[in-house]
Scaffold this motif. Structure first.
Motif, short mmCIF file in Angstrom:
data_model
loop_
_atom_site.label_atom_id
_atom_site.label_comp_id
_atom_site.label_asym_id
_atom_site.label_seq_id
_atom_site.Cartn_x
_atom_site.Cartn_y
_atom_site.Cartn_z
N LEU A 208 -2.41 -6.47 -1.06
CA LEU A 208 -1.18 -5.72 -1.28
C LEU A 208 -1.29 -4.32 -0.70
O LEU A 208 -0.35 -3.83 -0.03
CB LEU A 208 -0.88 -5.64 -2.78
CG LEU A 208 0.37 -4.83 -3.16
CD1 LEU A 208 1.63 -5.48 -2.63
CD2 LEU A 208 0.46 -4.64 -4.67
N LEU A 209 -2.42 -3.64 -0.91
CA LEU A 209 -2.56 -2.27 -0.41
C LEU A 209 -2.65 -2.23 1.11
O LEU A 209 -2.17 -1.28 1.73
CB LEU A 209 -3.79 -1.63 -1.05
CG LEU A 209 -3.64 -1.33 -2.55
CD1 LEU A 209 -4.96 -0.90 -3.15
CD2 LEU A 209 -2.57 -0.27 -2.80
N GLU A 210 -3.25 -3.26 1.73
CA GLU A 210 -3.25 -3.32 3.19
C GLU A 210 -1.84 -3.52 3.72
O GLU A 210 -1.47 -2.95 4.75
CB GLU A 210 -4.16 -4.46 3.66
CG GLU A 210 -5.64 -4.18 3.50
CD GLU A 210 -6.13 -3.06 4.43
OE1 GLU A 210 -5.50 -2.83 5.47
OE2 GLU A 210 -7.14 -2.42 4.08
N LEU A 211 -1.03 -4.30 3.02
CA LEU A 211 0.37 -4.47 3.40
C LEU A 211 1.11 -3.15 3.31
O LEU A 211 1.87 -2.78 4.22
CB LEU A 211 1.03 -5.53 2.51
CG LEU A 211 2.54 -5.68 2.63
CD1 LEU A 211 2.95 -6.03 4.05
CD2 LEU A 211 3.05 -6.73 1.63
N LEU A 212 0.89 -2.41 2.23
CA LEU A 212 1.54 -1.11 2.08
C LEU A 212 1.08 -0.15 3.17
O LEU A 212 1.88 0.63 3.69
CB LEU A 212 1.24 -0.53 0.70
CG LEU A 212 1.91 -1.22 -0.48
CD1 LEU A 212 1.38 -0.67 -1.80
CD2 LEU A 212 3.43 -1.08 -0.42
N ARG A 213 -0.20 -0.20 3.52
CA ARG A 213 -0.69 0.69 4.56
C ARG A 213 -0.03 0.37 5.90
O ARG A 213 0.32 1.28 6.66
CB ARG A 213 -2.21 0.58 4.71
CG ARG A 213 -2.75 1.41 5.87
CD ARG A 213 -4.13 1.93 5.63
NE ARG A 213 -5.13 0.86 5.56
CZ ARG A 213 -6.43 1.10 5.31
NH1 ARG A 213 -6.86 2.34 5.10
NH2 ARG A 213 -7.28 0.10 5.26
N SER A 214 0.16 -0.91 6.20
CA SER A 214 0.83 -1.26 7.45
C SER A 214 2.27 -0.79 7.46
O SER A 214 2.78 -0.31 8.48
CB SER A 214 0.75 -2.78 7.68
OG SER A 214 1.54 -3.48 6.75
N LEU A 215 2.95 -0.87 6.32
CA LEU A 215 4.32 -0.37 6.23
C LEU A 215 4.36 1.14 6.38
O LEU A 215 5.26 1.71 6.99
CB LEU A 215 4.94 -0.79 4.89
CG LEU A 215 5.20 -2.28 4.70
CD1 LEU A 215 5.54 -2.57 3.25
CD2 LEU A 215 6.31 -2.77 5.62
N ASN A 216 3.36 1.80 5.81
CA ASN A 216 3.27 3.25 5.89
C ASN A 216 3.00 3.72 7.32
O ASN A 216 3.63 4.65 7.82
CB ASN A 216 2.17 3.73 4.95
CG ASN A 216 1.85 5.20 5.09
OD1 ASN A 216 0.77 5.57 5.54
ND2 ASN A 216 2.78 6.06 4.71
N GLN A 217 2.08 3.04 8.00
CA GLN A 217 1.67 3.47 9.33
C GLN A 217 2.60 2.97 10.44
O GLN A 217 2.90 3.70 11.37
CB GLN A 217 0.23 3.01 9.60
CG GLN A 217 -0.79 3.68 8.69
CD GLN A 217 -2.21 3.21 8.94
OE1 GLN A 217 -2.43 2.21 9.63
NE2 GLN A 217 -3.18 3.90 8.36
N ASP A 218 3.04 1.73 10.33
CA ASP A 218 3.83 1.13 11.40
C ASP A 218 5.32 1.43 11.27
O ASP A 218 6.01 1.63 12.27
CB ASP A 218 3.62 -0.39 11.44
CG ASP A 218 2.16 -0.76 11.67
OD1 ASP A 218 1.42 0.08 12.21
OD2 ASP A 218 1.77 -1.88 11.30
N ARG A 219 5.81 1.45 10.05
CA ARG A 219 7.24 1.68 9.83
C ARG A 219 7.53 3.12 9.44
O ARG A 219 8.68 3.56 9.47
CB ARG A 219 7.73 0.71 8.74
CG ARG A 219 9.19 0.86 8.37
CD ARG A 219 9.60 -0.20 7.37
NE ARG A 219 10.79 0.18 6.64
CZ ARG A 219 11.36 -0.54 5.69
NH1 ARG A 219 10.84 -1.71 5.38
NH2 ARG A 219 12.41 -0.11 5.05
N GLY A 220 6.47 3.88 9.08
CA GLY A 220 6.68 5.26 8.65
C GLY A 220 7.23 5.38 7.25
O GLY A 220 7.82 6.41 6.90
N LEU A 221 7.03 4.34 6.43
CA LEU A 221 7.53 4.36 5.06
C LEU A 221 6.75 5.39 4.25
O LEU A 221 5.52 5.40 4.25
CB LEU A 221 7.40 2.98 4.43
CG LEU A 221 7.92 2.81 3.01
CD1 LEU A 221 9.43 3.02 2.96
CD2 LEU A 221 7.57 1.41 2.46
N THR A 222 7.46 6.26 3.55
CA THR A 222 6.84 7.25 2.68
C THR A 222 6.55 6.61 1.33
O THR A 222 7.43 5.97 0.75
CB THR A 222 7.77 8.46 2.51
OG1 THR A 222 8.09 8.98 3.81
CG2 THR A 222 7.11 9.54 1.69
#
Length: 276
Positions: A178-192
Motif C-alpha cells: 500500500l505504501l509503495e502504491l502511495l509513493r508512486s502516486l505521490n511521485q508520478d502523479r504529484g499527489l500531496t
C-alpha cells in the motif's frame, strides 16, 4: 503552499485536544504525523478534514478557508481515507469507487458522465483493482479492501489525500504494498499526501517531512533525520533509541522505555525546518 494550518485548536465539545498547531503542506509533498497514543494525531486529521469543527484558527486549502467553502467544493480538492470504513452491504468495488464522483454531480444528476467513468476506471487501474471491480466488498481481503477505498478517494481526483493509519490491520506485505502504491502516486502523479502513521520506521521511509505531536501540540517539524533525534524520541515516545543507517535509509531501533518523556515542556508552536 497547498494546505496551510494557522494556529488551529479543536477537539470534542468544549475540550481542546489540539492546541495552536501551525504548519504548511506543499504541493507534491508527503508529510506524516507522528506521536504517542493520545497525542492528537487522528483528532488533527479530523479537524483538517472538517469531521470536527475548529475552536480557533484557520485552515487554508489552496489559499481559501475550507470552512468558508461548501463540502462539495472541498471534496473536489481533498479526499480522506479514514482508519475505519463502513462496508455498504452488497455493493461492488465498481459501485463503491463510483461514489467518488459524487462531489462533481448536481443533485438532479442520476448517472455518471463519460468523464466520471474515465476517473473511476483510472482510479481502479492505479490501485490494481480493475480485476476486482465486479466483486462485492465483503469478499475482499483486508489489503484489497483498503485499495478499494483508496480507489474511491482517488476517483475524487483530489489534490490532497488524507490517510488515518492506512496500514492498520494489514500484514507486513500489504503494508509495504500500500505504501509503495502511495509513493508512486505521490511521485508520478504529484499527489500531496498527509498521513497519520503508527509505525515510525514506515513514516521515516516514505515521508519527506515529519510532524511530531505531543499532548496536542506541535513538538517538532522537519525532515526525518532532523526530527528523529534521541532527545525527541525520548520526550515524545518515551524511549531510548538507536538511529541506524539501513538499506532503506534512516531507521529507529527502540532499546528501552525512558523516563524522560515527562520532563521538558512542549513549545506552543514549532516551525523548525519548515521550508515555508
Amino acid at each position: 503552499m497547498l494546505l496551510d494550518l494557522q494556529q488551529i485548536s479543536g477537539g470534542y465539545d468544549q475540550t481542546s485536544i489540539i492546541q495552536n498547531v501551525a504548519f504548511t503542506l506543499h504541493e507534491g509533498e508527503w508529510l506524516s504525523l507522528l506521536g504517542a497514543n493520545g497525542s492528537g494525531k487522528s483528532t488533527l486529521l479530523k479537524l483538517i478534514s472538517r469531521m470536527l469543527p475548529l475552536q480557533a484558527g484557520t485552515i487554508l486549502l489552496d489559499g481559501k478557508a475550507i470552512h468558508q467553502q461548501s463540502p462539495q467544493t472541498v471534496a473536489q480538492q481533498m479526499a480522506v481515507l479514514p482508519q475505519h470504513q463502513t462496508l455498504p452491504s452488497g455493493i461492488t468495488v465498481h459501485q463503491l469507487v463510483c461514489l467518488g464522483r459524487t462531489p462533481y454531480q448536481s443533485w438532479w444528476q442520476w448517472s455518471l458522465t463519460p468523464t466520471d467513468h474515465q476517473h473511476v476506471k483510472r482510479a481502479l487501474a492505479q490501485t490494481g483493482m480493475l480485476p476486482f471491480r465486479h466483486r462485492p466488498l465483503e469478499q475482499l481481503s483486508g489489503g484489497e479492501r483498503q485499495r478499494a477505498f483508496l480507489a474511491l478517494a482517488l476517483a475524487q481526483n483530489p489534490k490532497v489525500l488524507l490517510l488515518d493509519e492506512p496500514t492498520t490491520f494489514l500484514d507486513l506485505h500489504h503494508q509495504l504494498e500500500l505504501l509503495e502504491l502511495l509513493r508512486s502516486l505521490n511521485q508520478d502523479r504529484g499527489l500531496t499526501i498527509l498521513t497519520v502513521l503508527h509505525d515510525v520506521n514506515l513514516a521515516v521511509r516514505y515521508s519527506a517531512r515529519l510532524a511530531l505531536l505531543k499532548e496536542g501540540r506541535l513538538f517538532d517539524l522537519g525532515p526525518p533525520p532532523q526530527v528523529l533525534t534521541p532527545r525527541n524520541l525520548a520526550q515524545v515516545f518515551g524511549i531510548t533509541a538507536a538511529l541506524i543507517d539501513s538499506p532503506v535509509g534512516l531507521q529507529i531501533c527502540a532499546i528501552a522505555a525512558s523516563a524522560d518523556s515527562a520532563t521538558p515542556s512542549v513549545p506552543s508552536t514549532v516551525h523548525a525546518h519548515d521550508p515555508s
